[in-house]
Each structure stands twice: as C-alpha cells, then as structure tokens.
Design a protein around this motif. Structure first.
Motif, PDB file in Angstrom:
ATOM      1  N   GLU A 209      41.976  15.233 -40.229  1.00 24.05           N
ATOM      2  CA  GLU A 209      42.217  14.305 -39.131  1.00 24.05           C
ATOM      3  C   GLU A 209      42.167  15.072 -37.818  1.00 24.05           C
ATOM      4  O   GLU A 209      42.300  16.300 -37.787  1.00 24.05           O
ATOM      5  CB  GLU A 209      43.601  13.649 -39.239  1.00 24.05           C
ATOM      6  CG  GLU A 209      43.849  12.804 -40.452  1.00 24.05           C
ATOM      7  CD  GLU A 209      45.276  12.271 -40.504  1.00 24.05           C
ATOM      8  OE1 GLU A 209      46.075  12.595 -39.589  1.00 24.05           O
ATOM      9  OE2 GLU A 209      45.611  11.542 -41.448  1.00 24.05           O
TER      10      GLU A 209
ATOM     11  N   ARG B 197      40.604   8.508 -39.215  1.00 24.67           N
ATOM     12  CA  ARG B 197      40.516   9.969 -39.061  1.00 24.67           C
ATOM     13  C   ARG B 197      41.080  10.446 -37.721  1.00 24.67           C
ATOM     14  O   ARG B 197      41.238  11.646 -37.502  1.00 24.67           O
ATOM     15  CB  ARG B 197      39.049  10.420 -39.189  1.00 24.67           C
ATOM     16  CG  ARG B 197      38.381  10.071 -40.502  1.00 24.67           C
ATOM     17  CD  ARG B 197      39.008  10.789 -41.694  1.00 24.67           C
ATOM     18  NE  ARG B 197      38.786  12.219 -41.653  1.00 24.67           N
ATOM     19  CZ  ARG B 197      37.740  12.832 -42.212  1.00 24.67           C
ATOM     20  NH1 ARG B 197      36.824  12.108 -42.853  1.00 24.67           N
ATOM     21  NH2 ARG B 197      37.619  14.138 -42.159  1.00 24.67           N
TER      22      ARG B 197
ATOM     23  N   ARG C 174      44.133   9.944 -34.612  1.00 25.66           N
ATOM     24  CA  ARG C 174      45.516   9.500 -34.422  1.00 25.66           C
ATOM     25  C   ARG C 174      45.973   9.864 -33.016  1.00 25.66           C
ATOM     26  O   ARG C 174      45.679  10.952 -32.503  1.00 25.66           O
ATOM     27  CB  ARG C 174      46.414  10.175 -35.466  1.00 25.66           C
ATOM     28  CG  ARG C 174      47.904   9.976 -35.263  1.00 25.66           C
ATOM     29  CD  ARG C 174      48.672  10.626 -36.400  1.00 25.66           C
ATOM     30  NE  ARG C 174      50.082  10.798 -36.056  1.00 25.66           N
ATOM     31  CZ  ARG C 174      50.975  11.396 -36.834  1.00 25.66           C
ATOM     32  NH1 ARG C 174      50.610  11.857 -38.012  1.00 25.66           N
ATOM     33  NH2 ARG C 174      52.229  11.530 -36.454  1.00 25.66           N
TER      34      ARG C 174
ATOM     35  N   ILE D 114      44.757  19.715 -39.821  1.00 29.37           N
ATOM     36  CA  ILE D 114      44.794  18.749 -38.733  1.00 29.37           C
ATOM     37  C   ILE D 114      44.337  19.408 -37.436  1.00 29.37           C
ATOM     38  O   ILE D 114      44.865  20.446 -37.035  1.00 29.37           O
ATOM     39  CB  ILE D 114      46.218  18.188 -38.527  1.00 29.37           C
ATOM     40  CG1 ILE D 114      46.777  17.606 -39.832  1.00 29.37           C
ATOM     41  CG2 ILE D 114      46.228  17.165 -37.386  1.00 29.37           C
ATOM     42  CD1 ILE D 114      46.053  16.391 -40.321  1.00 29.37           C
TER      43      ILE D 114
ATOM     44  N   ALA E 238      36.474  15.484 -36.542  1.00 28.21           N
ATOM     45  CA  ALA E 238      37.189  14.901 -37.680  1.00 28.21           C
ATOM     46  C   ALA E 238      36.282  14.639 -38.867  1.00 28.21           C
ATOM     47  O   ALA E 238      36.749  14.628 -40.013  1.00 28.21           O
ATOM     48  CB  ALA E 238      37.874  13.605 -37.252  1.00 28.21           C
TER      49      ALA E 238
ATOM     50  N   TRP F 258      44.260  14.700 -34.185  1.00 26.06           N
ATOM     51  CA  TRP F 258      45.307  14.039 -33.404  1.00 26.06           C
ATOM     52  C   TRP F 258      45.009  14.254 -31.927  1.00 26.06           C
ATOM     53  O   TRP F 258      44.859  15.404 -31.476  1.00 26.06           O
ATOM     54  CB  TRP F 258      46.671  14.606 -33.737  1.00 26.06           C
ATOM     55  CG  TRP F 258      47.127  14.350 -35.146  1.00 26.06           C
ATOM     56  CD1 TRP F 258      46.428  13.729 -36.142  1.00 26.06           C
ATOM     57  CD2 TRP F 258      48.390  14.740 -35.711  1.00 26.06           C
ATOM     58  NE1 TRP F 258      47.179  13.699 -37.298  1.00 26.06           N
ATOM     59  CE2 TRP F 258      48.377  14.305 -37.063  1.00 26.06           C
ATOM     60  CE3 TRP F 258      49.503  15.402 -35.223  1.00 26.06           C
ATOM     61  CZ2 TRP F 258      49.458  14.521 -37.926  1.00 26.06           C
ATOM     62  CZ3 TRP F 258      50.578  15.613 -36.068  1.00 26.06           C
ATOM     63  CH2 TRP F 258      50.560  15.173 -37.403  1.00 26.06           C
TER      64      TRP F 258
END
Length: 203
Positions: free
Chosen positions: A38, A74, A76, A9, A31, A40
């Motif tokens: 992913e 993908r 967040r 991540i 991403a 963030w």
C-alpha cells in the motif's frame, strides 16, 4: 522485528494543498508497480520549510485526499501527523509509526529533487539506517551521491505530470477552470466549498 514477513507500506508525505492527479499518479504507480503493498498519503499539518498560514485547514486537505483516493484499496489517507508535535519531522513520524504498527515495514517515498537535501533533515542518518527510501527520478534534477546508498532505491520510470498545487490555487482564486488537474470529487468539493477562494491561500 523480522521485516522479511512484514507488510511493506510506502509513505508519501505532502501538504496536498490541494491534492491533484500528479500526486495520485505517483502514489498509484508506487503501490502497484513496486513491492509495496500500500501507499499511505500522509497529510502534513506543518512542513518545517513552509509557513503555516500558506496551508488550508488540516481537515480540509485530509478530506480532499480521501475524496481523491475514492475506493482505491492500495492507497490510504493518513492523518497520523495531526496528533504529533508540530512542526512535523519525518524521523519522528517514522519512529511513531514503527512503534504503533510493529507488523509493518515502512518505506519513505520521495522525489529525486528532494534527495540531495536529505542531509539537512533532522536525524537523516537515522532515517538511512532504519528505513528504505524509494526515490522517483525527476528529469532535470541530479540525484547526488546518496543515490548509491544501499538503503535507497531509484525508480526512473514513474510517470509524472508538471502540475503544482500553487497553480491550482491560483486558478481557483482567479475563477479559472481546473478540470482534469484534480479528480471529479475533488473538483466538486473545491467548487462547492470555495475553499481556496475563501482562504486566499498563497505561497
């Protein structure tokens, strides 16, 4: 933890005051065109290098990030730092996330303009010891000696746009158009809420 099988991540920290298409282009590239599963977007409630009063409300900025991401699976929006002591320090957030999500391997994403200042960060040596850092090259900035560190990976083909959140705020206060600088949902929210006109947020 065996990081070989952990979900990777990327953490893209920022004030996102407000989020704009430049942020989204970088986040989406990392991403989709790296080994990150992913990215963030971590909304920072207080950057130690910025005055608290220069920021719109935490929840407003978080809401804008969620609007901007829309249905992109993908990306967040993360409010993880809202519950941590302020001002927020990256090492503390990283340690907390690693403890809370032992099944994930967290990678710090930063611009090449910030890399030379890394030694000024709290416990930067622990960051370099325990976490990878993905750096997107920014034209006109020297990366310095840290670019050769084994924990740092430099990406030199990340598309970027010269857009600043401060310019968008200035436009909003002056009733100037910001179409194409932000996504349509963000534009509609900013226009309907009068967020930055009301707060008169300045650098």
């Amino acid at each position: 933890m065996n990081t070989r099988n952990a979900t990777k991540i990327g953490l893209f920290f920022g004030s996102f005051n407000p989020i704009h298409v430049g942020h989204l282009i970088i986040a989406n590239h990392m991403a989709t065109q790296t080994d990150l599963k992913e990215v963030w977007l971590v909304v920072s409630p207080q950057n130690p290098l910025k005055l608290k009063q220069s920021l719109a409300r935490d929840q407003d900025r978080l809401h804008l990030v969620r609007l901007a991401i829309d249905d992109n699976l993908r990306l967040r929006a993360s409010d993880i730092e809202f519950s941590l002591p302020q001002p927020s320090y990256t090492i503390d957030t990283l340690a907390y996330l690693r403890e809370r999500h032992p099944d994930k391997q967290f990678v710090l994403i930063m611009g090449g303009d910030n890399l030379p200042t890394l030694p000024k960060w709290k416990n930067y040596d622990l960051i370099l010891r325990d976490f990878e850092i993905y750096v997107y090259y920014r034209p006109g900035y020297e990366l310095g000696e840290l670019a050769n560190h084994p924990q740092i990976k430099v990406f030199d083909k990340v598309p970027q746009m010269q857009i600043s959140a401060s310019y968008i705020r200035e436009c909003l206060v002056a009733d100037l158009p910001i179409e194409y600088l932000v996504t349509e949902p963000v534009l509609k929210y900013l226009e309907s809420s009068g967020l930055y006109k009301k707060n008169r947020v300045k650098e």
